[in-house]
Design an enzyme around this catalytic site. Structure first.
Site, PDB file in Angstrom:
ATOM      1  N   HIS A   1       0.832  -1.203   0.000  1.00  0.00           N
ATOM      2  CA  HIS A   1       0.000   0.000   0.000  1.00  0.00           C
ATOM      3  C   HIS A   1       0.866   1.252   0.000  1.00  0.00           C
ATOM      4  O   HIS A   1       2.031   1.213   0.410  1.00  0.00           O
ATOM      5  CB  HIS A   1      -0.855   0.038   1.286  1.00  0.00           C
TER       6      HIS A   1
ATOM      7  N   CYS B   1      -2.735   0.217   9.854  1.00  0.00           N
ATOM      8  CA  CYS B   1      -3.765  -0.708   9.340  1.00  0.00           C
ATOM      9  C   CYS B   1      -4.807  -1.105  10.378  1.00  0.00           C
ATOM     10  O   CYS B   1      -5.922  -1.473  10.026  1.00  0.00           O
ATOM     11  CB  CYS B   1      -3.109  -2.003   8.849  1.00  0.00           C
TER      12      CYS B   1
HETATM   13  N1  GLY Z   1      -2.742  -9.104   4.882  1.00  0.00           N
HETATM   14  C1  GLY Z   1      -3.044  -7.760   4.632  1.00  0.00           C
HETATM   15  C2  GLY Z   1      -3.571  -7.595   3.264  1.00  0.00           C
HETATM   16  O1  GLY Z   1      -3.020  -8.212   2.400  1.00  0.00           O
HETATM   17  O2  GLY Z   1      -4.519  -6.937   2.974  1.00  0.00           O
END
Ligand code: GLY
Length: 259
Positions: free
Chosen positions: A160, A247
């Protein structure tokens, strides 16, 4: 007052999505302890916690950040890029509707909240494997009337945008320039991660404090040298699930007039 929405870890966390990491065993008991310490720290830093119950069937559902973009004016419920994560949004939308009007990313658009870096009225959005141009365009259209700008940002080698760059002070970003082009951010002061700590760019700013993994002492020193106040957390277990400190929460300011 800030509100932090978190969610308990799914018992199926070991089946999480992995994109850039090899699968290794997650110590689930330790993951719970670390996650609770993280939540306690959010409380200590002044957040009112809303702890959603675990979504047993959704392995990645602890990573609530990916399910919504919450602004003062509204919340945009995302359409996560990984098919296995799409069902995560319903319960978050349900929690958010008390606080914000909701808008939705629709097919064929995809968007993960982890790709969205908000600085004042600017949103930088990673063009990643999870967030596509249609999703970014929908976000741009939804936010146009609220005077936000949306800038798409190319990424490489990371999950991300916020794996590569996060905000650590008013005009300061922490960045891994191997993963994102720094020229997009030329308005900011940039602090580089230590080259031996490529995953160190994900930091969570809460007021004047920055929640930061203890796994990155060299980068931490760089931040502290620049006067950034760090609150360390052990985040080793969810890091194996490719999740960072941003996150695991959705941070929202409590609107004066809830919906
Ligand atoms: N494990 C976090 C994701 O891949 O969204």
């Amino acid at each position: 007052m800030l509100i932090a929405i978190t969610r308990e870890i799914s018992p199926r966390i070991a089946e999480c999505e992995l994109t850039h990491l090899a699968r290794e065993p997650i110590d689930v008991a330790r993951a719970h302890v670390q996650h609770h310490q993280y939540q306690e720290l959010l409380t200590e830093l002044g957040c009112k916690l809303i702890r959603l119950p675990a979504e047993s069937e959704l392995p990645d559902s602890v990573f609530v950040e990916d399910t919504a973009i919450v602004l003062d004016e509204l919340a945009v419920i995302t359409r996560p890029g990984a098919e296995s994560r799409r069902a995560e949004t319903a319960s978050v939308a349900d929690a958010l509707k008390r606080y914000r009007k909701l808008a939705y990313i629709e097919p064929p658009g995809t968007l993960d909240g982890g790709d969205v870096l908000l600085v004042n009225k600017k949103l930088y959005v990673g063009l990643s494997k999870r967030s596509n141009p249609q999703g970014i365009e929908q976000l741009r259209r939804v936010l146009a009337s609220f005077d936000y700008s949306v800038t798409a940002v190319e990424l490489r080698d990371c999950l991300h945008l916020k794996s590569a760059v996060t905000q650590v002070a008013d005009k300061t970003l922490l960045i891994n320039r191997d993963w994102v082009d720094d020229r997009v951010f030329d308005f900011f002061k940039l602090i580089d991660v230590d080259s031996s700590e490529p995953f160190a760019a994900n930091a969570l700013r809460i007021g004047d404090n920055v929640i930061y993994p203890k796994a990155f002492p060299k980068t931490r020193k760089r931040l502290e040298t620049q006067g950034i106040k760090i609150r360390g957390v052990n985040a080793s277990e969810l890091a194996k699930a490719e999740g960072g400190v941003t996150c695991c929460s959705l941070i929202i300011s409590e609107a004066a007039d809830p919906v």
